[in-house]
Design a protein around this motif. Structure first.
Motif, PDB file in Angstrom:
ATOM      1  N   TYR A 152       0.840  -1.207   0.000  1.00 34.97           N
ATOM      2  CA  TYR A 152       0.000   0.000   0.000  1.00 34.97           C
ATOM      3  C   TYR A 152       0.870   1.250   0.000  1.00 34.97           C
ATOM      4  N   SER A 161      -7.475  10.803  -5.262  1.00 35.85           N
ATOM      5  CA  SER A 161      -8.769  10.263  -5.692  1.00 35.85           C
ATOM      6  C   SER A 161      -9.346  11.065  -6.853  1.00 35.85           C
ATOM      7  N   ALA A 163     -11.256  13.407  -6.435  1.00 34.79           N
ATOM      8  CA  ALA A 163     -12.422  14.091  -5.857  1.00 34.79           C
ATOM      9  C   ALA A 163     -11.941  15.318  -5.088  1.00 34.79           C
ATOM     10  N   PRO A 165     -11.857  17.261  -1.843  1.00 36.60           N
ATOM     11  CA  PRO A 165     -12.220  17.105  -0.430  1.00 36.60           C
ATOM     12  C   PRO A 165     -12.956  18.342   0.060  1.00 36.60           C
ATOM     13  N   LYS A 211     -25.337  17.640   3.028  1.00 33.17           N
ATOM     14  CA  LYS A 211     -24.069  18.081   2.427  1.00 33.17           C
ATOM     15  C   LYS A 211     -23.771  19.522   2.815  1.00 33.17           C
TER      16      LYS A 211
ATOM     17  N   PRO B  90     -21.377  12.395  -2.212  1.00 35.44           N
ATOM     18  CA  PRO B  90     -20.167  12.962  -2.811  1.00 35.44           C
ATOM     19  C   PRO B  90     -19.232  11.834  -3.266  1.00 35.44           C
ATOM     20  N   GLU B  91     -18.398  12.119  -4.247  1.00 32.36           N
ATOM     21  CA  GLU B  91     -17.416  11.148  -4.705  1.00 32.36           C
ATOM     22  C   GLU B  91     -16.486  10.780  -3.539  1.00 32.36           C
ATOM     23  N   PRO B  92     -16.213   9.492  -3.323  1.00 33.10           N
ATOM     24  CA  PRO B  92     -15.349   9.119  -2.177  1.00 33.10           C
ATOM     25  C   PRO B  92     -13.944   9.673  -2.344  1.00 33.10           C
ATOM     26  N   ILE B  93     -13.312  10.021  -1.226  1.00 32.71           N
ATOM     27  CA  ILE B  93     -11.920  10.457  -1.249  1.00 32.71           C
ATOM     28  C   ILE B  93     -11.080   9.421  -0.517  1.00 32.71           C
ATOM     29  N   PHE B  94      -9.770   9.517  -0.632  1.00 34.03           N
ATOM     30  CA  PHE B  94      -8.869   8.549  -0.009  1.00 34.03           C
ATOM     31  C   PHE B  94      -8.578   8.952   1.439  1.00 34.03           C
ATOM     32  N   SER B  96      -5.854   9.317   2.992  1.00 35.09           N
ATOM     33  CA  SER B  96      -4.779  10.310   3.088  1.00 35.09           C
ATOM     34  C   SER B  96      -5.300  11.720   2.800  1.00 35.09           C
ATOM     35  N   GLU B  97      -6.379  11.803   2.039  1.00 34.46           N
ATOM     36  CA  GLU B  97      -6.919  13.118   1.680  1.00 34.46           C
ATOM     37  C   GLU B  97      -7.814  13.703   2.780  1.00 34.46           C
ATOM     38  N   SER B 129     -17.735  12.600   5.613  1.00 34.38           N
ATOM     39  CA  SER B 129     -16.833  12.244   4.510  1.00 34.38           C
ATOM     40  C   SER B 129     -17.073  10.796   4.132  1.00 34.38           C
ATOM     41  N   ARG B 132     -12.780   5.899   0.359  1.00 37.74           N
ATOM     42  CA  ARG B 132     -12.518   4.688  -0.405  1.00 37.74           C
ATOM     43  C   ARG B 132     -11.029   4.433  -0.274  1.00 37.74           C
ATOM     44  N   ILE B 133     -10.618   3.191  -0.123  1.00 38.51           N
ATOM     45  CA  ILE B 133      -9.194   2.873  -0.019  1.00 38.51           C
ATOM     46  C   ILE B 133      -8.625   2.711  -1.424  1.00 38.51           C
TER      47      ILE B 133
END
Lengths: 246, 246
Positions: A152, A161, A163, A165, A211, B90-94, B96-97, B129, B132-133
Motif C-alpha cells: 500500500y 482520488s 475528488a 475534499p 451536504k 459525494p465522490e469518495p476520497i482517499f 490520506s486526503e 466524509s 474509499r481505499i
C-alpha cells in the motif's frame, strides 16, 4: 502509477494460508510478482489457493528459489523488513521514507521473513534498506498484513482520488453529531410542513441538505440559531394557515 | 501522535473472526475504541477472541448499539467507507486526503459496513466524509484489511522513524544485485587473503563494507573497475609473499 515494478519475496513461509493472503494483499495493491524462497510448506496447498481469492495466479506462477540470493539476482534495489532493530545493521526506516528513493530504480524487491522469527541478520544485510512498519507500542502484524501495508505505502499511498475534499475550516467547539441529528430531524419536519418537498423526494432532499450543513461544521450556538429560525418560520406559516396538516 | 481520538464503528458484522481481526489491526495502529452496531453474530464468540490475539480487551469492552446514530452520538466527525461510488453522495476520497481535516476535531469515527454489502446509502449519508481505499483495478479487501489500512493512514502513515535514510543519487544503469554479490564475494576473498581481518570478525566487517558499497549504488563499469583493482592488489601482494595461504 509507479515507475518501478515491485516484487514481493517471501523467505521460508510456513503456513499456506499466509502465502495465499499475501498474494491477495499484493494484487489489491497492484503488485504482481511473488517469489518464494525455501518454503516450509506446499505452496500450492488448497489453503493457499483458497486464501488468495482472485489472486490465485500469483500463487500458481510464483517461482520457488533455494536461496534469497538467487531469488533477487535480477533486482536492482532490495528492501528487507524487520519488526525490531538489529545489531550491525542500519536503523530501520518506514516504508514512506524509502519511497522517494525508489524512483531511481526499475526493479525493486521487498523481502519478508519467517512467520516466527523474520529475516536473519545475514539476510537483512543483503538488502540496501531495512524497513519497519510504523505501529503503536503494541506490534503484532501477521505476514499478510505486513505485505499489505508495505505494498500500500509503496504503490498506492500517494495517489489522489481526483475528488475534491470538503474544505477545512478551523473550529473549536463543534456540535456533537447527536445535536446535528436533532437539527436534521427538525429540518426534515420543517421541510415537510411547509410543503417544500413531498415524501418520495424527501430522502434525496435531506441528503442534499446534509451536504450543506455538515460542510458548514456548526457550533452549538449556530445550530440553536437555525433551529430557532425554523421554529419561528413554522409558527409564522402556521398562523397564516400555510400548513397542510398538523 | 494525533490530536484526535479515532473510534472504529463496525455496522452489523457477520463473522466473529472479522471482529477479532479488526480489533487486532486497530491495536497495532493505535486505535483503541471499538464500537459495534447491531451485530449479526456473538461478538464474544471464541473465534473473535482468538483472532484478536492481544487486542482481546478491545473486543470485550466494545459497546453494542442498536443504531449507527446511537453509536456515534458523541463524535464530532464521522467518515463512512465504501468500495464504490453511490448515487446522491459525494465522490469518495482517499484516507490520506481526509487526514488534513481531522486536526480540527477531537473525536473522530470511521464506519465500516457489512462484509457482503458495506454501508447503505442512508448510513453513508450520516457521515461527513465518504472514504474509499486506493487499490489496483482488482479490489477485494476484507473487513479487517480495510480497518488496518484506514487506521494506518489516519494514525501512523505520517510518522517519521527518526532514522536517516540513505541519500538518493540518480543512476540509470545500476548493476543488478547478482553482480553486486559477485563483487562482495571477491571483496571477502580479498579481505581474507590480505589478512585485513580474521574469520570471526569477517561477517561484521562485510556488513560494514556492504553499507559503504550498497550506498555507492555502482554501475557495472564501476564494479568492474574495483574488482580489477582488487585482483591487481592481490597479485602484487602475492608476488611479494604477503599471502598466508593460497
Amino acid at each position: 502509477m509507479s515507475a518501478f515494478a515491485l516484487s514481493v519475496i517471501l523467505v521460508s513461509p510456513k503456513t499456506p494460508g499466509n502465502i495465499g493472503s499475501a498474494a491477495r494483499a499484493m494484487k489489491n495493491m497492484g503488485a504482481n510478482d511473488l517469489r518464494i524462497v525455501a518454503p516450509r510448506c506446499n505452496v500450492l496447498d488448497s489453503e493457499a489457493i483458497a486464501f488468495s481469492v482472485h489472486a490465485e495466479e500469483l500463487v500458481r506462477q510464483a517461482p520457488i528459489f533455494a536461496t534469497l540470493e538467487e531469488a533477487t539476482a535480477d533486482l536492482d534495489f532490495l528492501m528487507g523488513t524487520t519488526a525490531r532493530q538489529r545489531d550491525d545493521l542500519p536503523e530501520p526506516i518506514f516504508p514512506s521514507e524509502v519511497k522517494p528513493m525508489l524512483a531511481a530504480f526499475q526493479k525493486v524487491g521487498v523481502v519478508f521473513g519467517r512467520e516466527e522469527s523474520g529475516l536473519t541478520t545475514d539476510e537483512l544485510a543483503r538488502c540496501q534498506s531495512v524497513l519497519r512498519i510504523p505501529t503503536s507500542d503494541y506490534a503484532s502484524l501477521n505476514l499478510a498484513q505486513a505485505v499489505l501495508l508495505c505494498c500500500y505505502e509503496l504503490l498506492q499511498a500517494e495517489r489522489s482520488s481526483g475528488a475534491v475534499p470538503v474544505p477545512v475550516t478551523e473550529a473549536t467547539d463543534l456540535a456533537p453529531r447527536e445535536q446535528m441529528e436533532r437539527f436534521y430531524e427538525q429540518l426534515q419536519d420543517f421541510i415537510l410542513k411547509v410543503n417544500y418537498t413531498d415524501q418520495p423526494r424527501l430522502k434525496h432532499k435531506m441528503r442534499q441538505m446534509r451536504k450543506v450543513f455538515d460542510q458548514a461544521r456548526m457550533t452549538e450556538d449556530q445550530i440553536r440559531m437555525l433551529r430557532g429560525l425554523w421554529a419561528q418560520a413554522l409558527w409564522a406559516a402556521k398562523s397564516k394557515k400555510f400548513i397542510i396538516e398538523d
